[in-house]
Design an enzyme around this catalytic site. Structure first.
Site, PDB file in Angstrom:
ATOM      1  N   ASP A 160      -2.834  -2.052  -5.880  1.00 19.78           N
ATOM      2  CA  ASP A 160      -3.938  -1.690  -4.979  1.00 19.78           C
ATOM      3  C   ASP A 160      -5.143  -1.207  -5.801  1.00 19.78           C
ATOM      4  OD1 ASP A 160      -2.097  -2.038  -2.725  1.00 19.78           O
ATOM      5  OD2 ASP A 160      -1.143  -0.268  -3.571  1.00 19.78           O
ATOM      6  N   HIS A 188       1.377   2.495  -0.090  1.00 14.95           N
ATOM      7  CA  HIS A 188       1.168   1.059  -0.335  1.00 14.95           C
ATOM      8  C   HIS A 188       1.390   0.329   0.989  1.00 14.95           C
ATOM      9  CE1 HIS A 188       1.051  -2.827  -2.198  1.00 14.95           C
ATOM     10  NE2 HIS A 188       2.242  -3.116  -1.707  1.00 14.95           N
TER      11      HIS A 188
END
Ligand SMILES: NC(=O)c1ccc[n+]([C@@H]2O[C@H](COP(=O)([O-])OP(=O)(O)OC[C@H]3O[C@@H](n4cnc5c(N)ncnc54)[C@H](O)[C@@H]3O)[C@@H](O)[C@H]2O)c1
Ligand SMILES: O=C(O)C[C@H](O)C(=O)O
Length: 327
Positions: A160, A188
């Site tokens: 990410d 996440h």
């Protein structure tokens, strides 16, 4: 004389992430070009033949650093004396499936593996959980391994982080290597909060350079948060090479240091930023001498608080959903 070999255990060794990861580790991308490694490969009984095929290919690369390879379906053999453990093995999300759907199935895997780590891994082991839902899987493994320090358990938010970095470079026209101090807070999952309020390019404010809050909220944040889904839609399977790359980045920085740069790691909260203790949450950290240090005392404005609390709430709900497994 060469250094003693380090033992690296990888679960999900027959899977698509491992197919990228193993070759890079054996090539020295994780621990350095002077560090011999022993790979300890774990997968399910029905995947053992496929793992053997991958091992044949590893042999055919003739990697000078690869000292030995162990193949097993038993976590206690795979994790024995392991210095590093990458828990990749899990069921990946397929089209139309939400990550939460995977929670129960994967929770059992990580309870068993946490117990095995507790029993047989090196007491200094560094563990990265990649298999989704990664933050909660890491929490389960950590809670199942009470004899290991909690700080040894981390979950992967680096993909990410890297995705955010790439989007910011494209939008600002700046070089990826010049952008510093970005964060992806939280889980996440689509609740993650990519935050570049503190970001700099050669010391100057990136927020001022971009100067477009609508782009931030309407384009940047959702693009990063939903990138995993976009890759699945496009490929039909979840990201693999970029996930392996992020796992290498995460572990390499943890071991060899981030040279003062902020990186995002999912780590057990110690209560900072109003996040409940033990929740595996994406935080900004710096790394040096094999340890990570939280970047503390950052200002949290009202919008950030709201976004950070959303991820906190989701993680608490995930935690609640697996409570019965943790005894
Ligand atoms: N955190 C992240 O940023 C991120 C990014 C991409 C993918 N992922 C996750 O990584 C995981 C692996 O993805 P993949 O594409 O390699 O999947 P894959 O299906 O190709 O491979 C998974 C492997 O794990 C094995 N496995 C399943 N249960 C196991 C167990 N109990 N013990 C050992 N091995 C087991 C399977 O047999 C298979 O070989 C998925 O959960 C995926 O969602 C996380
Ligand atoms: O969301 C997924 O299952 C895919 C993976 O976690 C990703 O971010 O690419």
């Amino acid at each position: 004389m060469s250094k003693p070999a380090q033992r690296i255990a990888i679960s999900g060794a027959a899977g698509q992430i491992a197919y990228s990861l193993l070759f890079r580790i054996a090539n020295g991308d994780l621990l350095g070009k002077d560090q011999p490694v022993i790979l300890q490969l774990l997968d399910l009984p029905q995947a053992q033949a496929a793992v053997k095929g991958v091992v044949m290919e590893l042999e055919d690369c003739a990697f000078g650093l690869l000292q030995d390879i162990i193949i097993t379906d038993d976590p206690k053999i795979a994790f024995k004396d392991a210095d590093f453990v990458l828990l990749v093995g899990a069921r990946p999300r397929s089209k139309g499936m939400e990550r939460k759907d995977l929670l129960s199935a994967n929770a059992e895997i990580f309870t068993v593996q946490g117990r095995a780590l507790n029993e047989v891994a090196s007491r200094k082991v560094k563990i990265l959980v990649v298999g989704n839902p990664a933050n909660t899987n890491a929490y389960i493994a950590m809670k199942s391994a009470p004899d290991l320090p909690q700080k040894n358990f981390t979950s992967m938010m680096r993909l990410d982080h890297n995705r955010a970095l790439s989007q910011l470079a494209a939008q600002s026209g700046q070089s990826i290597t010049d952008i510093e101090k970005i964060i992806v807070w939280g889980n996440h999952s689509p609740t993650m909060y990519p935050d570049f309020r503190f970001a700099t390019v050669n010391g100057a404010s990136l927020t001022q350079m971009i100067n477009d809050e609508t782009w931030n909220r309407k384009v940047f944040m959702p693009t990063v948060a939903k990138r995993g889904t976009a890759v699945i839609e496009a490929r039909g399977v979840s990201s693999a090479a970029s996930a392996a790359n992020a796992a290498i980045d995460h572990m390499r920085d943890w071991v060899l240091g981030s040279n003062g740069r902020w990186v995002t790691m999912g780590v057990p909260s110690t209560g900072a930023y109003g996040i409940p203790k033990e929740l595996l949450y994406g935080f900004p950290v710096t790394t040096a001498n094999g340890e990570y240090t939280l970047v503390s005392d950052l200002e949290i404005d009202a919008f950030s608080r709201e976004r950070m609390d959303l991820a906190r709430q989701e993680l608490l709900e995930e935690q609640n959903g697996v409570k019965h497994l943790l005894g």
